[in-house]
Design an enzyme around this catalytic site. Structure first.
Site, PDB file in Angstrom:
ATOM      1  N   GLU A 176       0.853  -1.192   0.000  1.00 34.42           N
ATOM      2  CA  GLU A 176       0.000   0.000   0.000  1.00 34.42           C
ATOM      3  C   GLU A 176       0.887   1.240   0.000  1.00 34.42           C
ATOM      4  OE1 GLU A 176      -3.503   0.767   2.841  1.00 34.42           O
ATOM      5  OE2 GLU A 176      -2.029   2.272   3.429  1.00 34.42           O
TER       6      GLU A 176
ATOM      7  N   THR B 106      -4.080   4.706  -1.303  1.00 31.59           N
ATOM      8  CA  THR B 106      -5.130   5.200  -0.408  1.00 31.59           C
ATOM      9  C   THR B 106      -5.724   6.509  -0.935  1.00 31.59           C
ATOM     10  OG1 THR B 106      -3.680   6.539   0.962  1.00 31.59           O
ATOM     11  CG2 THR B 106      -3.916   4.228   1.587  1.00 31.59           C
TER      12      THR B 106
ATOM     13  N   HIS C   6      -8.267   3.050  -3.656  1.00 29.69           N
ATOM     14  CA  HIS C   6      -9.163   3.143  -2.495  1.00 29.69           C
ATOM     15  C   HIS C   6     -10.215   4.220  -2.798  1.00 29.69           C
ATOM     16  CE1 HIS C   6      -6.220   1.412   0.735  1.00 29.69           C
ATOM     17  NE2 HIS C   6      -5.942   0.931  -0.460  1.00 29.69           N
TER      18      HIS C   6
ATOM     19  N   GLY D 239     -15.318   5.088   4.715  1.00 30.57           N
ATOM     20  CA  GLY D 239     -14.461   6.202   5.134  1.00 30.57           C
ATOM     21  C   GLY D 239     -14.839   6.676   6.529  1.00 30.57           C
TER      22      GLY D 239
ATOM     23  N   TYR E 164     -11.534  -5.653  10.142  1.00 33.02           N
ATOM     24  CA  TYR E 164     -10.892  -5.226  11.393  1.00 33.02           C
ATOM     25  C   TYR E 164     -10.798  -6.411  12.356  1.00 33.02           C
ATOM     26  CZ  TYR E 164     -12.189  -0.919   9.118  1.00 33.02           C
ATOM     27  OH  TYR E 164     -12.317   0.068   8.169  1.00 33.02           O
TER      28      TYR E 164
ATOM     29  N   HIS F 170     -14.146  -2.967  14.425  1.00 34.96           N
ATOM     30  CA  HIS F 170     -14.123  -1.558  14.014  1.00 34.96           C
ATOM     31  C   HIS F 170     -14.449  -0.712  15.242  1.00 34.96           C
ATOM     32  CE1 HIS F 170     -15.634   2.205  12.166  1.00 34.96           C
ATOM     33  NE2 HIS F 170     -14.683   1.957  11.287  1.00 34.96           N
TER      34      HIS F 170
ATOM     35  N   LYS G 293     -20.886  -7.065   3.324  1.00 35.99           N
ATOM     36  CA  LYS G 293     -20.007  -6.541   2.276  1.00 35.99           C
ATOM     37  C   LYS G 293     -19.687  -7.648   1.263  1.00 35.99           C
ATOM     38  CE  LYS G 293     -16.952  -4.033   5.189  1.00 35.99           C
ATOM     39  NZ  LYS G 293     -16.000  -2.926   5.429  1.00 35.99           N
TER      40      LYS G 293
ATOM     41  N   GLN H  41       5.889   7.641  13.848  1.00 37.69           N
ATOM     42  CA  GLN H  41       4.905   6.624  13.509  1.00 37.69           C
ATOM     43  C   GLN H  41       4.530   5.822  14.772  1.00 37.69           C
ATOM     44  OE1 GLN H  41       6.901   3.786  11.141  1.00 37.69           O
ATOM     45  NE2 GLN H  41       5.053   2.839  10.307  1.00 37.69           N
TER      46      GLN H  41
ATOM     47  N   LYS I 133       7.876   3.742   1.654  1.00 33.03           N
ATOM     48  CA  LYS I 133       9.315   3.506   1.830  1.00 33.03           C
ATOM     49  C   LYS I 133       9.733   2.220   1.105  1.00 33.03           C
ATOM     50  CE  LYS I 133      10.079   6.605   5.302  1.00 33.03           C
ATOM     51  NZ  LYS I 133       9.783   7.868   4.733  1.00 33.03           N
TER      52      LYS I 133
HETATM   53  P1  FAD Z   1     -18.072   0.082   6.893  1.00 33.29           P
HETATM   54  O1  FAD Z   1     -17.776  -1.271   6.415  1.00 33.29           O
HETATM   55  O2  FAD Z   1     -19.260   0.781   6.332  1.00 33.29           O
HETATM   56  O3  FAD Z   1     -18.217  -0.012   8.488  1.00 33.29           O
HETATM   57  C1  FAD Z   1     -18.235   1.150   9.309  1.00 33.29           C
HETATM   58  C2  FAD Z   1     -18.935   0.839  10.620  1.00 33.29           C
HETATM   59  O4  FAD Z   1     -20.338   0.685  10.367  1.00 33.29           O
HETATM   60  C3  FAD Z   1     -18.496  -0.474  11.278  1.00 33.29           C
HETATM   61  O5  FAD Z   1     -18.525  -0.279  12.662  1.00 33.29           O
HETATM   62  C4  FAD Z   1     -19.551  -1.472  10.844  1.00 33.29           C
HETATM   63  O6  FAD Z   1     -19.673  -2.548  11.772  1.00 33.29           O
HETATM   64  C5  FAD Z   1     -20.793  -0.580  10.817  1.00 33.29           C
HETATM   65  N1  FAD Z   1     -21.815  -1.031   9.866  1.00 33.29           N
HETATM   66  C6  FAD Z   1     -21.625  -1.482   8.614  1.00 33.29           C
HETATM   67  N2  FAD Z   1     -22.814  -1.764   8.026  1.00 33.29           N
HETATM   68  C7  FAD Z   1     -23.770  -1.469   8.947  1.00 33.29           C
HETATM   69  C8  FAD Z   1     -25.203  -1.520   8.950  1.00 33.29           C
HETATM   70  N3  FAD Z   1     -25.885  -1.981   7.889  1.00 33.29           N
HETATM   71  N4  FAD Z   1     -25.861  -1.121  10.077  1.00 33.29           N
HETATM   72  C9  FAD Z   1     -25.187  -0.661  11.166  1.00 33.29           C
HETATM   73  N5  FAD Z   1     -23.839  -0.590  11.218  1.00 33.29           N
HETATM   74  C10 FAD Z   1     -23.140  -0.988  10.117  1.00 33.29           C
HETATM   75  N6  FAD Z   1      -9.776   5.535   5.133  1.00 33.29           N
HETATM   76  C11 FAD Z   1      -9.565   6.533   4.241  1.00 33.29           C
HETATM   77  O7  FAD Z   1     -10.050   7.656   4.460  1.00 33.29           O
HETATM   78  N7  FAD Z   1      -8.830   6.332   3.099  1.00 33.29           N
HETATM   79  C12 FAD Z   1      -8.296   5.132   2.787  1.00 33.29           C
HETATM   80  O8  FAD Z   1      -7.663   4.977   1.746  1.00 33.29           O
HETATM   81  C13 FAD Z   1      -8.503   4.027   3.695  1.00 33.29           C
HETATM   82  N8  FAD Z   1      -8.013   2.803   3.433  1.00 33.29           N
HETATM   83  C14 FAD Z   1      -8.250   1.770   4.315  1.00 33.29           C
HETATM   84  C15 FAD Z   1      -7.750   0.490   4.010  1.00 33.29           C
HETATM   85  C16 FAD Z   1      -7.953  -0.563   4.892  1.00 33.29           C
HETATM   86  C17 FAD Z   1      -7.410  -1.934   4.541  1.00 33.29           C
HETATM   87  C18 FAD Z   1      -8.644  -0.352   6.105  1.00 33.29           C
HETATM   88  C19 FAD Z   1      -8.836  -1.478   7.088  1.00 33.29           C
HETATM   89  C20 FAD Z   1      -9.161   0.908   6.412  1.00 33.29           C
HETATM   90  C21 FAD Z   1      -8.984   1.983   5.522  1.00 33.29           C
HETATM   91  N9  FAD Z   1      -9.468   3.255   5.781  1.00 33.29           N
HETATM   92  C22 FAD Z   1      -9.263   4.292   4.889  1.00 33.29           C
HETATM   93  C23 FAD Z   1     -10.179   3.545   7.053  1.00 33.29           C
HETATM   94  C24 FAD Z   1     -11.709   3.415   6.904  1.00 33.29           C
HETATM   95  O9  FAD Z   1     -12.165   4.407   6.016  1.00 33.29           O
HETATM   96  C25 FAD Z   1     -12.345   3.603   8.276  1.00 33.29           C
HETATM   97  O10 FAD Z   1     -11.994   2.542   9.125  1.00 33.29           O
HETATM   98  C26 FAD Z   1     -13.854   3.847   8.284  1.00 33.29           C
HETATM   99  O11 FAD Z   1     -14.227   4.281   9.590  1.00 33.29           O
HETATM  100  C27 FAD Z   1     -14.700   2.618   7.978  1.00 33.29           C
HETATM  101  O12 FAD Z   1     -14.721   2.302   6.642  1.00 33.29           O
HETATM  102  P2  FAD Z   1     -15.334   0.880   6.180  1.00 33.29           P
HETATM  103  O13 FAD Z   1     -15.338   0.850   4.727  1.00 33.29           O
HETATM  104  O14 FAD Z   1     -14.675  -0.222   6.900  1.00 33.29           O
HETATM  105  O15 FAD Z   1     -16.848   1.071   6.737  1.00 33.29           O
END
Ligand code: FAD
Length: 292
Positions: free
Chosen positions: A13, A44, A74, A105, A141, A145, A161, A208, A268
């Protein structure tokens, strides 16, 4: 792109830098990563960035065109509407980018949200409905999460998902492999059977390390904290020990059958190379079948 049971994959990444000089430096790093032959390099995006297509997509295109390495873009949807996603999909098609890590996000307290995409699953099903030739990855996660009420709800929403069309999962960074193994088991019990790539973050500098200690909602094992404590003020030793810690995690994960390792390189190339050099022979090894 999607691991094919022929052994674990190694992918990277990177993130879009903010200044022109750091973009040049990222491009230099990418040229140094090319011969490590990663399965893919993901780029990202930021919720606050003005234009995804000017940053993330540009870098992804560069990766594919200059280095012939597949790239994953992303895409966070909390602040987008369907029309904006349509436009982004069109740009991706034009640039022959077929892989998206579809995310909700983070939610910013002061910014009004869109209503089209409540969760990542809404974005995934929307993209699949528009054009199912896109391959979709989603975030997961192992330690839950931060917004989630409990593990059951978290796994339930993760399954949504997959049902919406995600082809593989990439984990949040973790420093305790046990949390990954337990998470894998929960996924299996819930019928989540797509590849889960383990997100590994080598911690190689003090800034970091401090950020992780301050903000991470994850377990920081004693042996990991001891490294930060002892070598925090010794940049060379911290880099060595942090890299060795990541290598140790990777050896264990690959040996125990993880589908892939997704390395948070922090742009890096040197770190990616050190880890590649130490673990390269472990990747892509096919399971041997005993014939009696
Ligand atoms: P979701 O899958 O929508 O989940 C968010 C929360 O909502 C979770 O607690 C889930 O349990 C809950 N939820 C989901 N569906 C429902 C439902 N139907 N009803 C009630 N609750 C629900 N962030 C950035 O800004 N840019 C990036 O490039 C980026 N890259 C990432 C890459 C990885 C591998 C990871 C693990 C995270 C990344 N993130 C990034 C962070 C991410 O955007 C955050 O963790 C964000 O808060 C959640 O995104 P998600 O897509 O996992 O959300």
């Amino acid at each position: 792109m999607i691991p094919n049971n022929n052994g674990a994959t190694l992918s990277f990444e990177v993130f879009p830098p903010t200044s022109k000089s750091s973009i040049d430096s990222l491009y230099h790093s990418l040229s140094q990563m090319e011969d490590l032959a990663p399965e893919f390099i993901s780029v990202t995006c930021s919720n606050q960035q003005l234009s995804l297509t000017d940053s993330t997509v540009k870098i992804a295109q560069h990766i594919q065109q200059q280095h012939q390495v597949p790239s994953i873009v992303h895409l966070t949807a909390a602040y987008l509407n369907k029309g904006e996603v349509d436009d982004i999909l069109e740009v991706l098609r034009q640039k022959n980018i077929r892989n998206i890590l579809a995310l909700r996000g983070d939610i910013l307290p002061d910014k009004p949200r869109g209503t089209d995409f409540q969760y990542a699953s809404d974005l995934i099903s929307y993209i699949k409905g528009q054009d199912d030739r896109f391959s979709i990855s989603a975030a997961c996660y192992p330690e839950g999460h931060p917004e989630s009420d409990n593990t059951v709800a978290d796994i339930h929403h993760l399954r949504e998902k997959i049902q919406a069309g995600a082809d593989q999962l990439v984990t949040q960074m973790f420093f305790d492999n046990e949390s990954f193994y337990q998470f894998q088991e929960k996924c299996q019990l819930a019928g989540i059977d797509v590849p889960i790539l383990a997100g590994i973050m080598p911690v190689i500098n003090k800034r970091q390390a401090e950020r992780i200690i301050r903000t991470a909602d994850i377990q920081l094992p004693r042996k990991f904290l001891a490294i930060l404590d002892k070598y925090g003020d010794n940049p060379v030793a911290l880099k060595d020990a942090g890299t060795a810690y990541a290598i140790d995690q990777i050896v264990d994960l690959v040996t125990q059958g993880a589908a892939g390792i997704h390395l948070y390189t922090m742009n890096k190339a040197e770190t990616a190379r050190r880890i590649y050099t130490a673990t390269n022979s472990l990747f892509g090894i096919q399971e041997t079948v005993e014939i009696s």
